[in-house]
Design an enzyme around this catalytic site. Structure first.
Site, PDB file in Angstrom:
ATOM      1  N   GLY A  14       0.839  -1.207   0.000  1.00 50.99           N
ATOM      2  CA  GLY A  14       0.000   0.000   0.000  1.00 50.99           C
ATOM      3  C   GLY A  14       0.868   1.248   0.000  1.00 50.99           C
ATOM      4  NE  ARG A  75      -1.008  -4.860  -0.375  1.00 52.45           N
ATOM      5  CZ  ARG A  75      -1.929  -3.894  -0.365  1.00 52.45           C
ATOM      6  NH1 ARG A  75      -2.864  -3.862  -1.290  1.00 52.45           N
ATOM      7  NH2 ARG A  75      -1.912  -2.968   0.567  1.00 52.45           N
ATOM      8  CG  ASP A 106       5.930  -6.596   8.736  1.00 52.89           C
ATOM      9  OD1 ASP A 106       7.139  -6.288   8.768  1.00 52.89           O
ATOM     10  OD2 ASP A 106       5.245  -6.785   9.757  1.00 52.89           O
ATOM     11  CB  THR A 128       2.777   0.721   5.971  1.00 51.99           C
ATOM     12  OG1 THR A 128       1.402   0.493   6.341  1.00 51.99           O
ATOM     13  CG2 THR A 128       3.654   0.260   7.121  1.00 51.99           C
ATOM     14  CG  ASP A 130      -1.624  -0.343   7.816  1.00 52.47           C
ATOM     15  OD1 ASP A 130      -2.497   0.526   7.615  1.00 52.47           O
ATOM     16  OD2 ASP A 130      -1.458  -1.324   7.072  1.00 52.47           O
ATOM     17  CG  ASP A 132       1.252  -2.939  10.016  1.00 53.22           C
ATOM     18  OD1 ASP A 132       2.092  -2.330   9.319  1.00 53.22           O
ATOM     19  OD2 ASP A 132       0.403  -3.698   9.522  1.00 53.22           O
ATOM     20  N   GLY A 173      -5.685   0.575   8.949  1.00 52.77           N
ATOM     21  CA  GLY A 173      -4.717   0.073   9.934  1.00 52.77           C
ATOM     22  C   GLY A 173      -4.474  -1.416   9.818  1.00 52.77           C
ATOM     23  NE  ARG A 174      -2.170  -4.708   5.593  1.00 53.10           N
ATOM     24  CZ  ARG A 174      -2.563  -5.050   4.361  1.00 53.10           C
ATOM     25  NH1 ARG A 174      -3.199  -6.185   4.172  1.00 53.10           N
ATOM     26  NH2 ARG A 174      -2.304  -4.280   3.327  1.00 53.10           N
ATOM     27  CB  ALA A 189     -13.110   9.135  19.653  1.00 54.87           C
ATOM     28  NE  ARG A 247     -27.607  10.043   8.634  1.00 50.97           N
ATOM     29  CZ  ARG A 247     -28.788   9.749   9.172  1.00 50.97           C
ATOM     30  NH1 ARG A 247     -28.888   8.753  10.023  1.00 50.97           N
ATOM     31  NH2 ARG A 247     -29.861  10.445   8.848  1.00 50.97           N
TER      32      ARG A 247
END
Ligand code: F6P
Length: 328
Positions: A14, A75, A106, A128, A130, A132, A173-174, A189, A247
């Site tokens: 990504g 990919r 990764d 990325t 993410d 991660d 964020g996968r 939030a 919503r």
């Protein structure tokens, strides 16, 4: 090292804001060291097919502020196979590539490990949205993506406030909750749902909205990491449990686009510089990582085994903010 004459650079997986800044840094550093630089387009697939573009100092001008990646990204299924990787090694031989800088996450680095096992030195640069990648506490693109999500949610809040509604926002964020947690803290939030925390719907959602309402709020913002599941399902469950009409907004790929911010431009530039120097000094087969603010090189095999956990202390702070806001 005098042995390094020509390297390849690619972006894979990504895209993330700052990938172009990393490509620019790789090329400019290579030029400085007298190394030729070949852009491999469309990630590992481009290395299989020999999809290339020659890059020089001028061809990467004005890239710092550009989102996406000028090298395209993909990919590659074929690269997952031994036959595909052998073709990629063939391309490296044909082009005389002494090493590759692979910019991605990764998945990209798993490919890098396999290629390095076939004798091609590879250095990875983590990028990325993410965040991660286990070996590094920061991945290029994360901060810009957080800012994009925050900007969108601030806008949503205006209309939710005006109509006294509940908004359920799904962020990317996968399988990780980094993006959701940072964004959730930054937008204040009502509830943040992350995959690292087992969901107790009554406690984590219903009770949070109820407490907010009892404290006088009439609009609510629920941030859901995509790894938790669908925001539409969460919205439906809120409707059933509380009789309100949420919503739902899925922010989606908008989070990956846009101009990289200062942190991503600066990190990408430092990481790209370090990646080329690692190859130049004969230290291939590593990932460039940030740890405690500094840049380190970690052998790919070791890097891929490293795990990074969502900072639960941050999650706790987020809970305290919510609790304090809703205390009646
Ligand atoms: O890894 C980056 C990422 O944007 C994830 O957050 C998301 O799950 C995935 O890629 C989406 O992938 P695609 O671009 O294939 O839809």
């Amino acid at each position: 090292m005098a042995g390094i004459k020509r390297i390849g650079v690619l972006t894979s997986g990504g895209d993330a804001p700052g990938m172009n800044a990393a490509v620019r840094s790789v090329v400019r550093t290579a030029m400085y060291l007298g190394i030729e630089c070949v852009g491999i387009r469309r990630g590992w697939q481009g290395l299989i097919t020999g999809d290339i573009v020659m890059l020089n100092g001028a061809s990467v001008s004005h890239l710092l502020s550009k989102g996406g990646t000028i090298l395209y990204t993909a990919r590659s299924e074929e690269f997952m196979t031994e036959a595909g990787r052998k073709k990629a090694v063939g391309t490296c031989k044909l082009l005389g590539l002494d090493g590759i800088v692979a910019i991605g996450g990764d998945g990209t680095f798993k490919g890098a490990l396999e290629l390095s096992r076939l004798g091609v030195p590879v250095v990875g640069v983590p990028a990325t949205i993410d965040n991660d990648v286990g070996c590094t506490n920061y991945t290029i693109g994360f901060d810009s993506a957080c800012n994009t999500a925050i900007e969108c949610i601030d806008k949503l809040r205006d209309t939710m406030q005006a109509h006294e509604r509940c908004s359920v926002v799904e962020v990317m964020g996968r399988n990780a909750g980094f993006l959701a947690l940072y964004v959730g803290i930054a937008v204040g939030a009502t509830a943040v749902l992350v995959p690292e925390q087992k969901l107790d719907f009554e406690k984590d959602v219903v009770e949070m909205i109820r407490r907010a309402r009892l404290a006088g709020n009439t609009h609510f913002m629920i941030v859901v990491a995509e790894g938790v599941g669908s925001a539409v399902d969460i919205g439906n469950r809120i409707r059933e449990a509380l009789g309100i009409e949420p919503r739902v907004t899925v922010l989606g790929h908008i989070q990956r686009g846009g101009s990289p911010n200062a942190r991503d431009r600066e990190t990408a530039t430092r990481m790209g510089y370090c990646a080329v120097n690692a190859l130049y000094e004969g230290r291939g087969n590593s990932i460039i990582a940030t740890q405690e603010g500094g840049i380190v090189e970690i052998p790919i095999e070791e890097a891929l085994k490293m795990k990074k956990h969502l900072q639960m202390d941050r999650y706790r702070i987020m809970e305290v903010m919510q609790y304090g806001a809703h205390k009646v």
